[in-house]
Motif scaffolding. Sequence first.
Motif, PDB file in Angstrom:
ATOM      1  N   GLU A   1       0.826  -1.206   0.000  1.00  0.00           N
ATOM      2  CA  GLU A   1       0.000   0.000   0.000  1.00  0.00           C
ATOM      3  C   GLU A   1       0.863   1.261   0.000  1.00  0.00           C
ATOM      4  OE1 GLU A   1       0.275  -1.168   4.432  1.00  0.00           O
ATOM      5  OE2 GLU A   1       0.085  -2.164   2.487  1.00  0.00           O
ATOM      6  N   THR A   2       2.080   1.181   0.595  1.00  0.00           N
ATOM      7  CA  THR A   2       2.987   2.336   0.589  1.00  0.00           C
ATOM      8  C   THR A   2       3.451   2.657  -0.830  1.00  0.00           C
ATOM      9  OG1 THR A   2       3.726   1.792   2.822  1.00  0.00           O
ATOM     10  CG2 THR A   2       5.131   3.263   1.527  1.00  0.00           C
ATOM     11  N   GLN A   3       3.796   1.613  -1.603  1.00  0.00           N
ATOM     12  CA  GLN A   3       4.232   1.827  -2.983  1.00  0.00           C
ATOM     13  C   GLN A   3       3.099   2.415  -3.822  1.00  0.00           C
ATOM     14  OE1 GLN A   3       7.528   1.249  -3.963  1.00  0.00           O
ATOM     15  NE2 GLN A   3       6.807   2.533  -5.641  1.00  0.00           N
ATOM     16  N   LEU A   4       1.854   1.952  -3.534  1.00  0.00           N
ATOM     17  CA  LEU A   4       0.692   2.505  -4.238  1.00  0.00           C
ATOM     18  C   LEU A   4       0.549   3.999  -3.970  1.00  0.00           C
ATOM     19  CD1 LEU A   4      -1.928   2.173  -5.869  1.00  0.00           C
ATOM     20  CD2 LEU A   4      -3.078   1.565  -3.724  1.00  0.00           C
ATOM     21  N   ILE A   5       0.765   4.414  -2.707  1.00  0.00           N
ATOM     22  CA  ILE A   5       0.687   5.830  -2.359  1.00  0.00           C
ATOM     23  C   ILE A   5       1.752   6.624  -3.114  1.00  0.00           C
ATOM     24  CG2 ILE A   5       1.003   7.479  -0.474  1.00  0.00           C
ATOM     25  CD1 ILE A   5      -0.185   5.409   1.403  1.00  0.00           C
ATOM     26  N   ILE A   6       3.004   6.103  -3.114  1.00  0.00           N
ATOM     27  CA  ILE A   6       4.109   6.806  -3.767  1.00  0.00           C
ATOM     28  C   ILE A   6       3.831   6.972  -5.264  1.00  0.00           C
ATOM     29  CG2 ILE A   6       6.549   6.652  -4.385  1.00  0.00           C
ATOM     30  CD1 ILE A   6       6.985   5.210  -1.704  1.00  0.00           C
ATOM     31  N   ASP A   7       3.433   5.863  -5.920  1.00  0.00           N
ATOM     32  CA  ASP A   7       3.187   5.920  -7.367  1.00  0.00           C
ATOM     33  C   ASP A   7       2.046   6.873  -7.703  1.00  0.00           C
ATOM     34  OD1 ASP A   7       5.194   4.068  -7.612  1.00  0.00           O
ATOM     35  OD2 ASP A   7       3.855   2.339  -7.814  1.00  0.00           O
ATOM     36  N   SER A   8       0.975   6.793  -6.937  1.00  0.00           N
ATOM     37  CA  SER A   8      -0.198   7.613  -7.233  1.00  0.00           C
ATOM     38  C   SER A   8       0.076   9.093  -7.007  1.00  0.00           C
ATOM     39  CB  SER A   8      -1.384   7.152  -6.377  1.00  0.00           C
ATOM     40  OG  SER A   8      -1.720   5.815  -6.670  1.00  0.00           O
ATOM     41  N   VAL A   9       0.783   9.424  -5.911  1.00  0.00           N
ATOM     42  CA  VAL A   9       1.083  10.826  -5.622  1.00  0.00           C
ATOM     43  C   VAL A   9       1.989  11.412  -6.699  1.00  0.00           C
ATOM     44  CG1 VAL A   9       2.292  12.348  -4.026  1.00  0.00           C
ATOM     45  CG2 VAL A   9       0.692  10.662  -3.139  1.00  0.00           C
ATOM     46  N   GLN A  10       2.982  10.632  -7.151  1.00  0.00           N
ATOM     47  CA  GLN A  10       3.870  11.138  -8.202  1.00  0.00           C
ATOM     48  C   GLN A  10       3.132  11.336  -9.526  1.00  0.00           C
ATOM     49  OE1 GLN A  10       7.276   8.537  -8.355  1.00  0.00           O
ATOM     50  NE2 GLN A  10       8.255   9.556  -6.616  1.00  0.00           N
ATOM     51  N   MET A  11       1.990  10.644  -9.688  1.00  0.00           N
ATOM     52  CA  MET A  11       1.164  10.831 -10.881  1.00  0.00           C
ATOM     53  C   MET A  11       0.174  11.989 -10.710  1.00  0.00           C
ATOM     54  SD  MET A  11       0.411   6.822 -11.784  1.00  0.00           S
ATOM     55  CE  MET A  11      -0.695   7.235 -13.132  1.00  0.00           C
ATOM     56  N   GLY A  12       0.209  12.633  -9.526  1.00  0.00           N
ATOM     57  CA  GLY A  12      -0.632  13.807  -9.312  1.00  0.00           C
ATOM     58  C   GLY A  12      -1.920  13.536  -8.570  1.00  0.00           C
ATOM     59  N   ARG A  13      -2.155  12.279  -8.138  1.00  0.00           N
ATOM     60  CA  ARG A  13      -3.392  11.961  -7.410  1.00  0.00           C
ATOM     61  C   ARG A  13      -3.157  12.084  -5.904  1.00  0.00           C
ATOM     62  NH1 ARG A  13      -3.866   7.638 -11.336  1.00  0.00           N
ATOM     63  NH2 ARG A  13      -3.233   6.108  -9.762  1.00  0.00           N
ATOM     64  N   SER A  14      -4.237  12.347  -5.158  1.00  0.00           N
ATOM     65  CA  SER A  14      -4.172  12.463  -3.704  1.00  0.00           C
ATOM     66  C   SER A  14      -4.795  11.245  -3.054  1.00  0.00           C
ATOM     67  CB  SER A  14      -4.897  13.732  -3.237  1.00  0.00           C
ATOM     68  OG  SER A  14      -4.305  14.876  -3.783  1.00  0.00           O
TER      69      SER A  14
END
Length: 664
Positions: free
Chosen positions: A208-221
């Motif tokens: 779930e941490t990697q999902l947060i990192i990937d999504s935030v770098q794509m501009g999602r919150s």
Amino acid sequence: MEPNKRTTPIRILLVEDDEHDRLSFRRALGRSDIECEITECVRAEEALERLRGSTSSFDIGVVDYALPGMSGFELCQELISEKTPLPLIILTGRGSEQLAVKALKAGVDDYIIKDPSQSYLELLPVVLSETVRRHGDRVGRRRAEDELAESKEKYHTVLEGCPDPVVVYDMEGRGVYVNPGFTSVFGWSPEEVLGKKLDYVPDKNWPETQLIIDSVQMGRSFSGVESRRYTKEGNILDVSISAAIHLDRDGTPVGSVHILRDVTAQKLAEEQLQKAHDELESRVEERTVKLARTAEQLKSELAERKRVAESLRLSEARFRSVAQTAGDAIITIDSLGKIVFWNPAAERIFGYSADEAVGRILTFIMPERFRDSHTKGLEQAFSTGHPGIIGKTVERVGQRKNGAEFPVELSLASWKTQEGVFFTGIVRDVTRRKRADEEIRHLSRQLISVIEEERKKLARDLHDEFGRALTTLHFDIEALRNALPGELGALKTRCDESITLIEELGEDIRNISSELRPGMLDHLGLVPTMEWYIADFAKRVGGLHIDFRTVGIKERPDPEIEIVLYRILQEALNNIAKHSAAKHVNILLTYSHPKLICTIRDDGVGFEQTEGMVPFGSGKQGIGLLGMRERVGSVGGTMDIRSKNAEGTMLRVELPFSLRKGGE
């Protein structure tokens, strides 16, 4: 219209003692397409007096270098030292370029050499308008920089006062900011985090941490994502994470902002609720149909509580920026006590929109009885600059728009600007947490009540059924012995041995029955039962002197209070006998309206207390102290333990003398 073209005349203060030069100056500007208003002064002293009266009356000053009395250069130096917000141009005579350079170094904006061969009068309008424009640009930049600095200070204050951990990473995952809440919860100081990649994610929680990192770098919150994190000491905390991309002023991604809320206590409370529910249901199902129906009702209440907790977790506000999307109310007041900032969470918590709240005195969101003390505290805070609750989390009472009062937690921070001192408060509605604590205590109390009823029944069954059977067996064997002829002496001896064994077994059953639930507690009350138990315990243990005294007790307490105090006495004396090696114990039972206070002191070896040891129990304490604390808390009491190595132990219990009807 051209972007930089002025729509109002340029107001010029000309300081020149030569009338011919003044006339040339006016004619040169008159021939240009620049609109201007010229005010003339012959001496520097006259110009200084005008400017000190009002610098806002002029847009630019043009000063001749050589003047009678105070020179033009000295006038410029004086105005620059006084930080007069007026651009200055100095006029020098022919061949005085060195003097002009000297003036520039002193802070003058520009210079003009009065050399007709260089057509200085034709350059004059251009230099004037360009100097005014550059000065306006500088003033605008400075104002923008001041506003930006003030904005950063406001949001920095919010972050510093936020009780939840906040960490900002760059695009490579290195920490660039952590707030005091992060250090308080996780233990790492800013120096240990900034510029580094902090590895505090357990292996199981990387997906779930990697999902947060990937999504935030794509501009999602993200908001409310549950995970786990290590503290500096190696403890694992359950956390709820909200994250968003961090942009610079040009909108370019430069990192990410992560807000972590410690939900370990909430998880533990849910587990305890579930455990209490399971135990209660198991025991009640073994009893009567009536108790079974009660268990179903409790099960329904627990299920509803879980639903409310889940609903609370899923309804947390989603983040884009800290202030606008925080789940807690963020309120800022100025030096007059008026609200200047009111975020959406404040609208939700108190019921007032931002339009209704901003500009009003803060006291309207608190009950009437607290408003005078708040006003006095605010006056003291502004007079001293050091309000007592800055940097602390305190409990207060808020009032919604509909008049309903509710408990809140308040964290307060202060900050200063050119406009004065401001206070920013983070307000958290703790109504549901208070209600959850009360429900846990209620369930614990019912569970203890069921256990005591079972003990009482078991003690009665042992005493009545087994006691009657042993008595019958005793008489039967005694009759059999008396019926045997004299020549069967060996059989008579065996009968005597059996009778002795039956008597010992009967004594053991009576002791077990008394340990489970002494009948005299129901019939004679607490004090006689404690006296009997203390005497019996001292006789069984041996070598332990116990002094028991009572003060002010003239009536019997509530039966539920009696059984709690009796169990506390049992557990305390057993712990003393097993662990303390004490020789003397002093027990004092006191009634001090409206409380019943029991103090137990021993002169044993004691133990060194550590943080968290008394509330939860560890090492020597075992689970006994946890059970004691649960019993005391279930009836609204408090328990405190003080101990040191080689100095003995003191246990103090305070209970209400009686409970409200229905145990509420």
